[in-house]
Design an enzyme around this catalytic site. Structure first.
Site: not given
Ligand code: NDP
Ligand code: 8X3
Length: 255
Positions: A141, A154
């Site tokens: 991120s 985070y």
């Molecule tokens: P979502 O919440 O839409 O998706 C997160 C996914 O992670 C879900 O499929 C969830 O599945 C899975 N997950 C979380 N915890 C567990 C667990 N304990 N076991 C198995 N699976 C798990 O978020 P994003 O798509 O945005 O996030 C994906 C990645 O991108 C993350 O690592 C996030 O930190 C990162 N990210 C996101 C940004 C944003 O602004 N959205 C920016 C930068 C990075 P389920 O709940 O079914 O287990």
């Molecule tokens: C998710 C982006 O700016 O919310 O990784 O940390 S931010």
């Protein structure tokens, strides 16, 4: 094409939502076969139902459970066992409170998921990835590099992901395995809903009018990285929506 089947195999965690779910569709459409994981079985089943027959293997388990992770890998059907690409995408933020008020349970959840589970899965799949001269893309991120109030654990967990990726590159020197860390900024997924423990209004307010990154944007970047010629390695790629940039340092002044 390589492997027991004619398709390269991508192992994508966090496939029930956001980046992961869209990436599954993108890799399938590009001719890959996919191992898709997450906890929500109903969503994985929906993915499987919408996929070409025999091209997806879904597995519902909590990635924080190291034994469940190892058993799942041990039980991969032969056609999906030769993993060419690991996308370590599953992850989350919990809370935006300052460190002095934050929930220790939230901190533990983020460390267990974003750090411990990611390194566990990576370690378990490394022998296969080395044998395949495969690739790893770790989702970090912008929070790894740019601290903000309330980002505490985070951001630290994502800084770990970015640094672990660079360390992997060094250790995997000469194996042909490629390692990338993708560092997105604000993207509209269920991320903020999860972070706020279900506050739809807060999630809507954050993204409103901001034209954030979409899961399709990320899926396209993942596919581009994964299909570059084997002699090219993207070390780290930072991606922000145009609407997002940097703010200055905060200054506290005595009255
Ligand atoms: P979502 O919440 O839409 O998706 C997160 C996914 O992670 C879900 O499929 C969830 O599945 C899975 N997950 C979380 N915890 C567990 C667990 N304990 N076991 C198995 N699976 C798990 O978020 P994003 O798509 O945005 O996030 C994906 C990645 O991108 C993350 O690592 C996030 O930190 C990162 N990210 C996101 C940004 C944003 O602004 N959205 C920016 C930068 C990075 P389920 O709940 O079914 O287990
Ligand atoms: C998710 C982006 O700016 O919310 O990784 O940390 S931010």
């Amino acid at each position: 094409m390589t492997g027991a089947s004619d398709h390269r195999t991508a192992f994508i965690t966090g496939a029930t939502s956001g980046f992961g779910r869209t990436a599954v569709h993108a890799f399938l459409a590009a001719g890959w076969q996919v191992v898709a994981t997450g906890r929500r079985q109903d969503r994985l089943q929906a993915l499987a139902d919408a996929s070409p027959p025999g091209r997806i293997h879904v597995a519902a388990f909590d990635i924080r459970d190291a034994e469940a992770t190892a058993s799942m890998i041990g039980a991969l059907p032969a056609a999906f066992a030769n993993v060419d690409l690991l996308v370590n995408n599953a992850g989350l933020a919990q809370g935006t409170a300052p460190a002095q008020q934050a929930s220790l349970a939230d901190w533990q959840t983020m460390i267990d998921t974003n750090v411990t589970a990611l390194v566990t899965l990576t370690r378990l799949l490394l022998p296969t990835l080395i044998a395949r001269r495969g690739a790893i893309i770790n989702i970090s991120s912008t929070a790894a590099s740019y601290p903000y109030a309330g980002g505490n654990v985070y951001g630290a967990s994502k800084a770990f992901v970015s640094q672990f990726s660079l360390g992997l590159r060094a250790d995997l020197h000469g194996t042909g395995v490629r390692v990338t860390t993708l560092e997105p900024g604000m993207a509209q997924t269920e991320f903020t809903l999860v972070r706020t423990h279900g506050d739809h209004a807060a999630s809507d307010a954050l993204y409103r009018g901001a034209h954030p990154i979409t899961p399709d944007d990320i899926a396209g970047v993942l596919l581009w990285i994964a299909t570059l010629p084997p002699h090219l390695n993207v070390n780290r790629l930072e991606l922000m929506p145009t609407s997002q940039s940097f703010a200055g340092f905060q200054i506290h002044r005595e009255p």
